[in-house]
Scaffold this motif. Structure first.
Motif, PDB file in Angstrom:
ATOM      1  N   GLU A  96       0.727  -1.086   0.010  1.00  0.00           N
ATOM      2  CA  GLU A  96      -0.200   0.045   0.248  1.00  0.00           C
ATOM      3  C   GLU A  96       0.673   0.897  -0.334  1.00  0.00           C
ATOM      4  O   GLU A  96       0.438   2.187  -0.597  1.00  0.00           O
ATOM      5  N   LYS A  97       1.930   0.764   0.876  1.00  0.00           N
ATOM      6  CA  LYS A  97       2.767   2.332   0.638  1.00  0.00           C
ATOM      7  C   LYS A  97       3.639   2.574  -0.697  1.00  0.00           C
ATOM      8  O   LYS A  97       3.733   3.115  -0.821  1.00  0.00           O
ATOM      9  N   LEU A  98       3.735   1.585  -0.655  1.00  0.00           N
ATOM     10  CA  LEU A  98       4.420   1.905  -2.295  1.00  0.00           C
ATOM     11  C   LEU A  98       3.551   2.083  -3.573  1.00  0.00           C
ATOM     12  O   LEU A  98       3.915   3.474  -4.747  1.00  0.00           O
ATOM     13  N   GLU A  99       2.419   1.740  -3.354  1.00  0.00           N
ATOM     14  CA  GLU A  99       1.260   2.390  -4.579  1.00  0.00           C
ATOM     15  C   GLU A  99       1.033   3.771  -4.392  1.00  0.00           C
ATOM     16  O   GLU A  99       0.290   4.281  -5.590  1.00  0.00           O
ATOM     17  N   ILE A 149       6.361   0.043 -10.866  1.00  0.00           N
ATOM     18  CA  ILE A 149       5.353  -0.474  -9.754  1.00  0.00           C
ATOM     19  C   ILE A 149       4.615  -1.262  -9.530  1.00  0.00           C
ATOM     20  O   ILE A 149       4.448  -2.084  -8.536  1.00  0.00           O
ATOM     21  N   PHE A 150       3.549  -0.738  -9.892  1.00  0.00           N
ATOM     22  CA  PHE A 150       2.265  -1.391 -10.697  1.00  0.00           C
ATOM     23  C   PHE A 150       2.213  -2.784 -11.214  1.00  0.00           C
ATOM     24  O   PHE A 150       1.246  -3.832 -10.364  1.00  0.00           O
ATOM     25  N   GLU A 201      12.905   3.101  -2.337  1.00  0.00           N
ATOM     26  CA  GLU A 201      13.574   4.483  -2.064  1.00  0.00           C
ATOM     27  C   GLU A 201      13.975   5.008  -3.302  1.00  0.00           C
ATOM     28  O   GLU A 201      14.125   6.241  -3.679  1.00  0.00           O
ATOM     29  N   ILE A 202      13.942   3.894  -4.369  1.00  0.00           N
ATOM     30  CA  ILE A 202      14.112   4.023  -5.290  1.00  0.00           C
ATOM     31  C   ILE A 202      13.145   5.800  -6.098  1.00  0.00           C
ATOM     32  O   ILE A 202      13.630   6.483  -6.696  1.00  0.00           O
ATOM     33  N   THR A 203      11.732   5.458  -5.530  1.00  0.00           N
ATOM     34  CA  THR A 203      10.866   6.472  -6.425  1.00  0.00           C
ATOM     35  C   THR A 203      10.896   7.591  -5.265  1.00  0.00           C
ATOM     36  O   THR A 203      10.754   8.523  -6.532  1.00  0.00           O
TER      37      THR A 203
END
Length: 224
Positions: free
Chosen positions: A29-32, A68-69, A203-205
């Motif tokens: 959820e955090k990444l999305e 990402i997705f 982190e990359i994002t």
């Protein structure tokens, strides 16, 4: 007593498993949720004057969202082996995009890239060819984990020992036997490894967002 002790261990295992799954879901959820930040900076960059570097920015934003997705979709489907490739691809976004900050004229650089000239054949302001390893090492000076993630994620891109070990389900050294697993899902992959990969993607994002917001600030404040 034996049954009670067994039941207790089973309960502890289930609680531990549920905790890891909850942590995994939270990291997904955090990444999305970073989609919103990427879309916001894309809107800002495309709301005024348009430069060649904006075309590169748009491309890297679009690719990042797809990666990402794609990554989270594969993780949700318990396909870490396929998802792991995308960490290296996402890392490639910031490695190559960062080259725009190493040249005398980022718009000339962007124009060259748009015209199909390979980044590794172009030179930075110091006269150094911007090979991937060179860009990677420069980034690693600011983010000391970059090189390690680059090497580890590259191991999933190319057929390697990582894939060999992932196919082994168990080993009995006394009987000198191995049990292999063949499945489209990766139920044997440690959840902590998945969480670590998710954090890397995050982190990359974040680094990419720093570059993009920095470029937006420069556009809005050209004389500062």
């Amino acid at each position: 007593m034996w049954t009670l002790e067994l039941n207790r261990k089973v309960c502890i295992f289930i609680k531990s498993l549920n905790l890891m799954l909850n942590n995994l879901e939270k990291e997904i959820e955090k990444l999305e949720s970073k989609e919103k930040q990427l879309i916001e900076v894309a809107k800002k960059l495309n709301s005024g004057k348009f430069y060649p570097l904006d075309l590169l920015s748009n491309a890297v934003i679009n690719r990042s969202l797809k990666l990402i997705f794609g990554f989270t979709t594969l993780l949700k489907d318990d396909n870490f082996i396929a998802a792991s490739h995308l960490v290296r691809c996402h890392l490639d976004n910031i490695i190559r995009f960062s080259a725009s900050w190493l040249v005398d004229n980022p718009h000339d650089f962007a124009t060259n890239v748009i015209d199909g000239i390979k980044i590794d054949s172009l030179k930075d302001k110091k006269g150094k060819l911007m090979k991937d390893w060179y860009l990677r090492d420069l980034l690693n000076e600011e983010y000391p984990w970059i090189t390690n993630v680059y090497k580890q994620s590259s191991g999933y891109i190319h057929f390697s020992t990582k894939h060999i070990y992932c196919s082994i389900n168990s080993v009995d050294s006394e009987k000198r036997t191995m049990q292999f697993s063949f499945s489209r899902k990766d139920n044997e992959i440690n959840e902590n490894l998945k969480i670590e990969a998710l954090k890397c993607m995050g982190e990359i994002t974040d680094i990419l967002l720093e570059y993009l917001n920095g470029w937006y600030f420069t556009k809005e404040n050209p004389y500062k």
